[in-house]
Scaffold this active site. Sequence first.
Site, short mmCIF file in Angstrom:
data_model
loop_
_atom_site.label_atom_id
_atom_site.label_comp_id
_atom_site.label_asym_id
_atom_site.label_seq_id
_atom_site.Cartn_x
_atom_site.Cartn_y
_atom_site.Cartn_z
CG PHE A 144 -2.12 0.88 1.13
CD1 PHE A 144 -3.35 0.36 0.78
CD2 PHE A 144 -2.03 2.24 1.39
CE1 PHE A 144 -4.48 1.17 0.69
CE2 PHE A 144 -3.14 3.06 1.31
CZ PHE A 144 -4.37 2.53 0.96
CG ASP B 117 -2.95 3.29 5.79
OD1 ASP B 117 -2.49 2.70 6.77
OD2 ASP B 117 -3.96 2.92 5.18
CG ASN C 42 -2.81 11.54 -1.35
OD1 ASN C 42 -1.74 11.87 -0.83
ND2 ASN C 42 -3.99 11.97 -0.90
CG PHE D 234 -11.43 7.73 2.07
CD1 PHE D 234 -10.79 7.44 3.26
CD2 PHE D 234 -12.14 8.91 1.96
CE1 PHE D 234 -10.87 8.31 4.34
CE2 PHE D 234 -12.24 9.80 3.03
CZ PHE D 234 -11.60 9.50 4.22
#
Length: 349
Positions: A27, A80, A129, A329
């Site tokens: 991730f 995150d 992002n 998200f």
Amino acid sequence: MIEFDNLTYLHGKPQGTGLLKANPEDFVVVEDLGFEPDGEGEHILVRILKNGCNTRFVADALAKFLKIHAREVSFAGQKDKHAVTEQWFCARVPGKEMPDLSAFQLEGCQVLEYARHKRKLRLGALKGNAFTLVLRDVSNRDDVEQRLIDICVKGVPNYFGAQRFGIGGSNLQGALRWAQTNTPVRDRNKRSFWLSAARSALFNQIVAERLKKADVNQVVDGDALQLAGRGSWFVATTEELAELQRRVNDKELMITAALPGSGEWGTQREALAFEQAAVAEETELQTLLVREKVEAARRAMLLYPQQLSWNWWDDVTVEIRFWLPAGSFATSVVRELINTTGEYAHIAE
């Protein structure tokens, strides 16, 4: 209130399962500020590569290294913890002398670059992002492949991810307790998290109800529409529906849903009646937002991942790359692909 896991899917509930965040390297998030450092000013922008590190923890460590108060270090958004992320931090360090930030050491962190900047980096002040995700142990390759193709065309619901509501929904539960007791909340962070969770949950519910209709992208009288990528909106009238529908189909315009709060929601007539009915039972959260003077706003109902591409390493492992605007998200994209498994699949900071 609809539980996050039960929110309506745009492409139907995925048929298969897959492992998300088997390790942090699966991730990867690269922050895109949308601008370059000025090269001068009393602030210093620092780009840091971090692995398994909490954003606030890194900010506090940076403040300690620079011998400044923690409030003098800011960032554009929480990233995150269970991931590899490139993130910008901003430290207020007046004076001509530039600290040697290459000497900053923290386990799991590496300073990539730094430069002076004229303005403080504020929360939300980023363009978006870039994500690189690896899904492992995919049980139904064909289903995931077709969903990726469909997402390129139709997008995904622009839900606020489960992270917004805290571990186990703790932020939303806090908002409900606050609404029910009317006890003053002094902690600024709790106030912010709880109010954000309340408004996000109401938005998600409105979108979930709209998705149950035949076509979520069908413009109705009184809808609030915004130019793609813009924040302002205007109200659709009956006379304009055909032309506005064409522009929505071309992705020039986006249909929005309410972020409820004080003041007018933005929709009118049929669209307003629908939104009010969708959250009619959530009176406590709505009253809380009005009482705390959180202004109503709008957010696009659908999200179109940009630069979406994917590569199957084998029949059970796929690498997916895409770019999302700030406030969106990645887990809301993954949710339309697979039923995720893994300890950290829904956990952020």
